[in-house]
Design a protein around this motif. Structure first.
Motif, short mmCIF file in Angstrom:
data_model
loop_
_atom_site.label_atom_id
_atom_site.label_comp_id
_atom_site.label_asym_id
_atom_site.label_seq_id
_atom_site.Cartn_x
_atom_site.Cartn_y
_atom_site.Cartn_z
N PHE A 240 1.62 -9.08 2.36
CA PHE A 240 1.85 -7.70 2.78
C PHE A 240 0.54 -7.00 3.10
CE2 PHE A 240 5.60 -4.99 2.63
CZ PHE A 240 6.59 -5.93 2.43
N TYR A 241 -0.40 -7.10 2.15
CA TYR A 241 -1.66 -6.39 2.34
C TYR A 241 -2.42 -6.93 3.54
CZ TYR A 241 -0.72 -4.83 -2.43
OH TYR A 241 -0.14 -4.29 -3.55
N ARG A 242 -2.33 -8.28 3.73
CA ARG A 242 -3.04 -8.85 4.88
C ARG A 242 -2.48 -8.29 6.18
NH1 ARG A 242 -3.28 -13.79 2.89
NH2 ARG A 242 -1.83 -14.80 4.32
N LEU A 243 -1.14 -8.26 6.28
CA LEU A 243 -0.51 -7.76 7.50
C LEU A 243 -0.82 -6.28 7.73
CD1 LEU A 243 2.96 -9.50 7.13
CD2 LEU A 243 1.21 -10.02 8.83
N CYS A 244 -0.91 -5.54 6.64
CA CYS A 244 -1.13 -4.09 6.75
C CYS A 244 -2.61 -3.75 6.93
CB CYS A 244 -0.63 -3.36 5.52
SG CYS A 244 1.11 -3.58 5.21
N GLY A 245 -3.47 -4.72 6.74
CA GLY A 245 -4.89 -4.44 6.81
C GLY A 245 -5.37 -3.62 5.62
N VAL A 246 -4.79 -3.88 4.46
CA VAL A 246 -5.18 -3.15 3.25
C VAL A 246 -6.04 -4.06 2.38
CG1 VAL A 246 -4.31 -2.19 1.08
CG2 VAL A 246 -3.16 -1.67 3.23
N ASP A 247 -7.17 -3.54 1.94
CA ASP A 247 -7.96 -4.25 0.94
C ASP A 247 -7.52 -3.73 -0.42
OD1 ASP A 247 -9.72 -5.33 -0.80
OD2 ASP A 247 -11.54 -4.55 0.17
N SER A 248 -6.79 -4.57 -1.15
CA SER A 248 -6.17 -4.06 -2.38
C SER A 248 -7.20 -3.74 -3.46
CB SER A 248 -5.14 -5.06 -2.90
OG SER A 248 -5.78 -6.29 -3.18
N LYS A 249 -8.42 -4.24 -3.30
CA LYS A 249 -9.46 -3.93 -4.29
C LYS A 249 -10.15 -2.60 -3.99
CE LYS A 249 -9.33 -7.99 -6.48
NZ LYS A 249 -8.02 -8.32 -5.90
N GLN A 250 -9.94 -2.12 -2.77
CA GLN A 250 -10.62 -0.90 -2.33
C GLN A 250 -9.85 0.33 -2.81
OE1 GLN A 250 -13.43 -1.01 0.01
NE2 GLN A 250 -13.63 1.15 -0.54
N GLU A 251 -10.43 1.10 -3.71
CA GLU A 251 -9.72 2.28 -4.22
C GLU A 251 -10.00 3.52 -3.38
OE1 GLU A 251 -9.66 3.06 -8.31
OE2 GLU A 251 -8.46 1.27 -8.66
N MET A 252 -9.21 4.58 -3.60
CA MET A 252 -9.31 5.79 -2.80
C MET A 252 -9.72 6.98 -3.65
SD MET A 252 -5.71 5.50 -0.79
CE MET A 252 -5.40 4.30 0.50
N ARG A 253 -10.46 7.90 -3.02
CA ARG A 253 -10.67 9.22 -3.62
C ARG A 253 -9.36 9.99 -3.50
NH1 ARG A 253 -16.31 10.63 -3.25
NH2 ARG A 253 -15.73 12.81 -3.28
N TRP A 254 -9.23 11.08 -4.23
CA TRP A 254 -7.93 11.75 -4.25
C TRP A 254 -7.55 12.29 -2.87
CZ3 TRP A 254 -6.54 16.66 -2.96
CH2 TRP A 254 -7.53 17.66 -2.94
N THR A 255 -8.53 12.71 -2.08
CA THR A 255 -8.20 13.27 -0.76
C THR A 255 -7.61 12.19 0.14
OG1 THR A 255 -10.55 12.92 -0.32
CG2 THR A 255 -9.83 15.18 -0.68
N GLN A 256 -8.20 11.01 0.06
CA GLN A 256 -7.70 9.90 0.88
C GLN A 256 -6.32 9.46 0.41
OE1 GLN A 256 -10.31 6.54 0.59
NE2 GLN A 256 -9.50 5.54 2.42
N TYR A 257 -6.15 9.46 -0.90
CA TYR A 257 -4.87 9.09 -1.49
C TYR A 257 -3.78 10.06 -1.02
CZ TYR A 257 -2.07 6.93 -5.26
OH TYR A 257 -1.15 6.23 -5.98
N ALA A 258 -4.11 11.36 -1.03
CA ALA A 258 -3.14 12.38 -0.60
C ALA A 258 -2.83 12.23 0.88
CB ALA A 258 -3.70 13.78 -0.89
N LEU A 259 -3.85 11.93 1.66
CA LEU A 259 -3.64 11.76 3.10
C LEU A 259 -2.71 10.58 3.38
CD1 LEU A 259 -4.63 12.60 6.00
CD2 LEU A 259 -6.23 10.70 5.80
N ALA A 260 -2.96 9.47 2.70
CA ALA A 260 -2.10 8.30 2.89
C ALA A 260 -0.66 8.63 2.52
CB ALA A 260 -2.62 7.13 2.04
N MET A 261 -0.50 9.35 1.42
CA MET A 261 0.84 9.70 0.96
C MET A 261 1.56 10.57 1.99
SD MET A 261 1.84 12.27 -2.06
CE MET A 261 1.25 13.64 -1.15
N ILE A 262 0.84 11.53 2.55
CA ILE A 262 1.48 12.44 3.51
C ILE A 262 1.81 11.70 4.82
CG2 ILE A 262 1.07 14.49 4.93
CD1 ILE A 262 -0.30 15.71 2.47
#
Lengths: 190, 598
Positions: B48-70
């Motif tokens: 899943f992560y590979r297809l989505c281009g997500v690095d699962s080890k890479q964490e987010m600051r709260w602003t980025q987390y909120a942006l992804a959620m929205i």
């Protein structure tokens, strides 16, 4: 912003396929193989034809049948394409009028009977499709049905008792009588 | 009577017994330490992560987390809106329903994306099977996973220190769905089918009626206008109906996640009162368990992740005490029934033969005990499924759901949203305690400072502002008043309930209100959106702020937050804030109605 766009779109699509297509198809597949009767609506089949569903109530007004709970669905009672309750509030005069009319209809159908009427028999169900009445509501109607059908009340009481479903595992829910099944059984013996 | 206590005790016993294993499992999932049972799924997750281009080890600051959620939520709005508007052109529409109106589609899209699942429409005559399963049910998963992700982010804020990040949104959502929501839903859906919940793609089934029904309908002229007789009365004609058309569909799969994700949007209009959604007392028990199991488990998850399970038990204890109190009021009021019925010769006494009580809008198989229990559960959580019609509850019985929603649904609450709501109250409680004794407040070794209190205040003050403002607006406007169904104080309660339910993302209704109008579709559409994201963003900001703080060791001056005293302090804070905000409005609705009831 752009950096999050690809994960957003791709994960949205992948997870949609998983939860919106894979999951319901899996559940449908297993259900249709293992428990097709339940998955297709618990239909009551007589001579190869569906004559109702044991989970969907029907409306009765003939004194020779046990009556179901009142149903507030429109345009006719027990309409499974418009399920719902009356939504009348507890102090709404329209609720009082409706209950009064139902009390009157029950009294008219059984003039000698002055017992208090069980509440479920004069109040509309939540779904408008309630297949059940309480054992008290069946007992209240028993003398009427026996009289109209020329049945021995005790024999009828035995038939009703056979149709009482107790609490599940003896604990959960309330005891109840399935009205459609009871009336179909009545027509079958009579 | 005894049986009622047994049923309630059994429910609470089973629920609390599940809290620890469920909470332990969720903590392992979010920390990436998967138990052996599900470890085989890890390659799927990584794919899943590979297809989505997500690095699962890479964490987010709260602003980025909120942006992804929205972003994730906005995509959901587009998809659900589009599916409804185009459903007449898409497959799996055996009843041939047309496109849903724009305002109703807008409302439904926002409502399902925000985990509200308010329903202005009638499911069985509006939504195609495709819209239900690919639009609505999918959002049942996504909105639940989003809520859980935000709660986990806030827990991390407490659990870690001097860090800038609070986790990776994509990882948290993916794990919520594939390890928690999907497996449990699959098992639950099959259990529900075994009880009689339908699961198929067939057209509606026609069956003959034993006794034909009839009704009058207005007669129309050739151009479709109602005919009138000489004195101006509408002319009606009698229609005789010999068949019943039984609505079907892929219900069980949607029903399972509807409860587990505290979504609450029914496949059918009657929701969990419908015998095909909730056919037996066991199905009802499983539904009630599913609603609370994740919120209860998350309390333990919280304790486990902050390294002190007593903290989680304290939160769970506060929730349980509040819940039992509200439940007692609802059961008492509904069992006592409607005094006006007794005068008409109606028997409302509970006995072995009948449940008695106020049975208007309730189902025989559930009776009073399970209807009042379900109503208390569904509004303590932000679920909003109903197995009885809340509009027809007695005034005090209806006050309970309304008041619980207004407290912010922190009594167990929605999946994720209940815990983060309660933790915000906990922050407020330590702040109030700090003010009383003149010390800097701290919670779990984190100093609670001005920014944190500002964020907590937003979370606590925004909902009453929108609820009371929206209700005031609606009762002043003709467009708001004309939808009210019941007269008098109860009508006011309908409007107050509508805005409370929307802002609280609950979704249950005093359903007499005719909410499928452009005014309510729009107003409540905005209410659900603000009620969701204007709270989630401050919660994430709070998480970010907490994560960045140093952890200070406990001293003699620190207040212990796992004690009985803290439990009561938290309960007091919740009730005090709720009462200050809502007592005047409640006085105008259910309280007046109760005093008027004879």
């Amino acid at each position: 912003m752009l950096k999050e766009l690809r994960p957003a779109i791709v994960s949205f699509l992948l997870l949609t396929m998983l939860t919106g297509i894979g999951y319901p198809l899996l559940v449908t597949g297993i259900s249709q193989v293992v428990m097709p009767d339940k998955a297709n609506g618990s239909l009551i089949v007589k001579e190869g034809k569906p004559v109702g569903s044991s989970l969907i109530g029907q409306s009765f007004s003939d004194p020779k049948y046990f009556w179901s709970r009142p149903s507030a669905t429109s345009p006719m009672p027990n309409n499974p394409t418009a399920s719902g309750g009356s939504n009348l509030g507890p102090t709404n005069p329209a609720l009082m009028d409706a209950v009064k009319a139902r009390v009157q209809a029950l009294r008219d159908a059984d003039p000698g009977n002055q017992q208090p009427i069980p509440v479920d028999l004069v109040t509309a169900s939540g779904s408008g499709l309630d297949p059940h009445i309480s054992p008290a509501a069946a007992e209240y109607q028993l003398a009427r049905v026996a009289r109209v059908r020329n049945l021995n009340p005790n024999a009828l009481r035995k038939l009703v008792a056979e149709h009482i479903e107790g609490r599940q595992f003896g604990i959960l829910g309330e005891p109840r009588v399935n009205v459609l099944e009871l009336n179909l059984a009545l027509d079958a013996v009579h | 009577m005894i049986n009622g206590y047994v049923q309630i005790a059994l429910y609470l016993g089973v629920l609390l017994a599940f809290a620890k294993p469920m909470g332990w499992y969720m903590a392992r999932v979010y920390e990436g330490k998967l138990p052996a049972l599900v470890r085989w799924m890890v390659p799927i997750e990584n794919l899943f992560y590979r297809l989505c281009g997500v690095d699962s080890k890479q964490e987010m600051r709260w602003t980025q987390y909120a942006l992804a959620m929205i972003l994730f939520s906005l995509l959901g709005v587009l998809a659900v809106y589009g599916l409804q508007r185009l459903q007449d052109l898409l497959p799996l529409n055996p009843q041939g329903f047309g496109a849903v109106t724009p305002d109703s589609s807008f409302n439904t899209a926002l409502s399902f994306v925000t985990n509200t699942n308010w329903q202005g429409y009638v499911g069985e005559t509006t939504m195609s099977y495709l819209t239900q399963m690919l639009g609505l049910a999918v959002q049942n998963f996504f909105s639940a996973a989003t809520g859980m992700a935000v709660a986990i982010a806030l827990i991390r804020g407490f659990a870690r220190h001097t860090l800038e990040t609070i986790g990776n949104f994509w990882v948290d959502v993916t794990r919520s769905i594939i390890y928690i929501l999907l497996p449990i839903s699959t098992v639950l859906a099959l259990l529900l089918v075994s009880q009689g919940v339908v699961q198929n793609f067939s057209a509606y089934q026609n069956v003959p009626l034993v006794e034909s029904a009839s009704y009058d309908q207005p007669k129309l002229d050739a151009s479709g206008n109602p005919l009138k007789d000489a004195s101006g009365n509408a002319v009606t004609e009698k229609v005789v109906v010999k068949e019943q058309s039984i609505a079907l569909g892929p219900v069980a799969s949607q029903e399972a996640i509807k409860q587990l994700g505290t979504n609450g949007g029914g496949f059918f209009n009657a929701n969990s009162a419908h015998p095909y959604e909730n056919p037996t007392p066991l199905a009802n028990f499983l539904a009630m368990l599913a609603i609370f199991i994740i919120p209860a488990g998350l309390c333990y998850t919280f304790g486990a992740m902050v390294g002190d399970t007593r903290q989680g038990w304290a939160i769970l204890a506060s929730m349980t005490i509040l819940f039992v109190g509200f439940l007692a009021v609802a059961e008492y009021a509904e069992l006592n029934g409607n005094p006006a019925f007794t005068a008409l010769g109606v028997d409302q006494t509970a006995s072995a033969m009948q449940s008695g009580g106020n049975m208007e809008g309730k189902e025989t198989r559930f009776g009073i005990v399970n209807s009042a229990l379900f109503a208390t559960i569904t509004t303590a959580a932000s679920c909003g499924a109903v197995n009885a019609m809340h509009d027809s509850f007695t005034p005090l019985g209806g006050l309970v759901p309304l008041a619980q929603i207004q407290l912010g649904e922190v009594i167990f609450g929605g999946v994720g949203s209940g815990l983060y709501g309660m933790l915000v109250y906990a922050v407020l409680a330590v702040f109030l305690a700090g003010l009383m004794i003149g010390r800097t407040p701290e919670y779990l070794g984190k100093k609670i400072e001005a920014f944190d209190i500002k964020m907590a205040s937003l979370v606590i003050l925004i909902p009453p502002l929108i609820i009371l403002g929206g209700t005031a607006l609606a009762v002043m406007l003709e467009a708001g008043k004309s939808s009210v169904f019941n007269p008098g104080a109860h009508g006011f309660s309908e409007v107050l309930y509508a805005f409370s339910s929307a802002v609280g993302n609950n979704g249950s209704e005093f359903a007499g209100i005719g909410a499928n109008t452009p005014f309510y579709n729009t107003a409540l559409g905005f209410a659900v959106w603000f009620g969701r994201f204007w709270l989630m963003v401050p919660v994430l900001a709070l998480a970010g702020s907490l994560a960045a703080k140093k952890r200070i060791p406990a001293s003699v001056g620190s207040m212990a937050t796992h004690t009985q005293m803290f439990v009561w302090l938290l309960i007091g804070t919740v009730l005090l804030v709720g009462a200050l905000n809502f007592v005047p409005a409640l006085a105008l609705g259910p309280v007046v109605e109760h005093l008027n009831m004879k």
